[in-house]
Motif scaffolding. Structure first.
Motif, mmCIF file in Angstrom:
data_model
loop_
_atom_site.group_PDB
_atom_site.id
_atom_site.type_symbol
_atom_site.label_atom_id
_atom_site.label_comp_id
_atom_site.label_asym_id
_atom_site.label_seq_id
_atom_site.Cartn_x
_atom_site.Cartn_y
_atom_site.Cartn_z
ATOM 1 N N ASP A 1 7.745 -6.114 4.400
ATOM 2 C CA ASP A 1 6.365 -6.585 4.258
ATOM 3 C C ASP A 1 5.459 -5.466 3.753
ATOM 4 O OD1 ASP A 1 6.997 -9.138 5.102
ATOM 5 O OD2 ASP A 1 6.627 -8.668 7.219
ATOM 6 N N LYS B 1 5.989 -5.129 0.017
ATOM 7 C CA LYS B 1 5.369 -6.240 -0.700
ATOM 8 C C LYS B 1 3.857 -6.065 -0.793
ATOM 9 C CE LYS B 1 8.882 -9.668 0.480
ATOM 10 N NZ LYS B 1 9.176 -10.884 1.275
ATOM 11 N N ASP C 1 3.146 -3.480 -3.405
ATOM 12 C CA ASP C 1 3.339 -4.060 -4.736
ATOM 13 C C ASP C 1 2.125 -4.887 -5.175
ATOM 14 O OD1 ASP C 1 5.792 -2.904 -5.082
ATOM 15 O OD2 ASP C 1 6.936 -4.652 -4.365
ATOM 16 N N ARG C 2 1.485 -5.531 -4.212
ATOM 17 C CA ARG C 2 0.280 -6.329 -4.541
ATOM 18 C C ARG C 2 -0.952 -5.454 -4.709
ATOM 19 N NH1 ARG C 2 2.396 -9.587 -0.307
ATOM 20 N NH2 ARG C 2 0.813 -8.720 1.100
#
Length: 200
Positions: free
Chosen positions: A186, A189, A192-193
């Motif tokens: 998580d 992720k 990455d955003r």
């Protein structure tokens, strides 16, 4: 049996009377500022110092009317940035500025101190007083402008709560904090955003 329609109902637009009183307030504020600022730049008192003609403008007699007219203009702009009690405060400030400008203009209508000072300056003699003193009608123009500003303040106090405010696009953006990540996957992720997973 079908579920009830959950479509949100848009907020009703500001009533026409609210927009109308807002327009009247803005018109009165601008008109009052034009009257006061024009008047303070004109001759309010004139006379003679020996053989010399002397005169003084409203701004030389008192800086209050012009300064308070500018306060009124700033308050009219602030109306769009505040709501609720803030609008009441702006209305009260506008009302006081208008009454102050009117009172200062009335006091300056018969003032001779600035004219005497100008006479003493021209004659280079301290304590000299102007003679054949006369006053123009410009102080009363400034007084009328101050009263118009006071009326604009009263309109803000009475109707300001119903006036539209700036849309949300003019307000400072607020960033939502990302949800707490529970696993290393998580965290990756979120990175990455472009989010900071450690933000509170």
């Amino acid at each position: 049996m079908s579920a009830p329609d959950q479509t949100p109902v848009p907020a009703p637009p500001a009533p026409a009377s609210g927009r109308r009183t807002l327009g009247v307030m803005l018109l009165l504020t601008v008109l009052s500022a034009v009257l006061v600022l024009t008047a303070v730049g004109r001759v309010w008192a004139e006379g003679r110092a020996g053989t010399l003609a002397v005169s003084v403008s409203g701004g030389a007699i008192s800086e209050l009317p012009g300064g308070l007219a500018l306060v009124g203009l700033a308050a009219a702009v602030a109306v769009f940035a505040v709501r609720g009690a803030g609008r009441l405060a702006v209305g009260a400030l506008t009302l006081l500025a208008g009454l102050g400008a009117a009172a200062a203009s009335a006091a300056g209508a018969g003032d001779t101190a600035a004219l005497d000072a100008e006479a003493a300056r021209k004659l280079a003699l301290s304590g000299s007083a102007a003679t054949e003193v006369g006053h123009t009608g410009w102080p009363w123009v400034a007084l009328a402008g101050g009263l118009l500003l006071a009326v604009a303040g009263l309109l803000t106090l009475r109707y300001g709560r119903s006036w539209p405010a700036m849309g949300s696009r003019y307000e400072a953006p607020t960033r939502k904090a990302p949800a707490k990540s529970e696993t290393p996957a998580d965290l990756w992720k979120a990175l990455d955003r472009g989010e900071d997973p450690t933000a509170v």
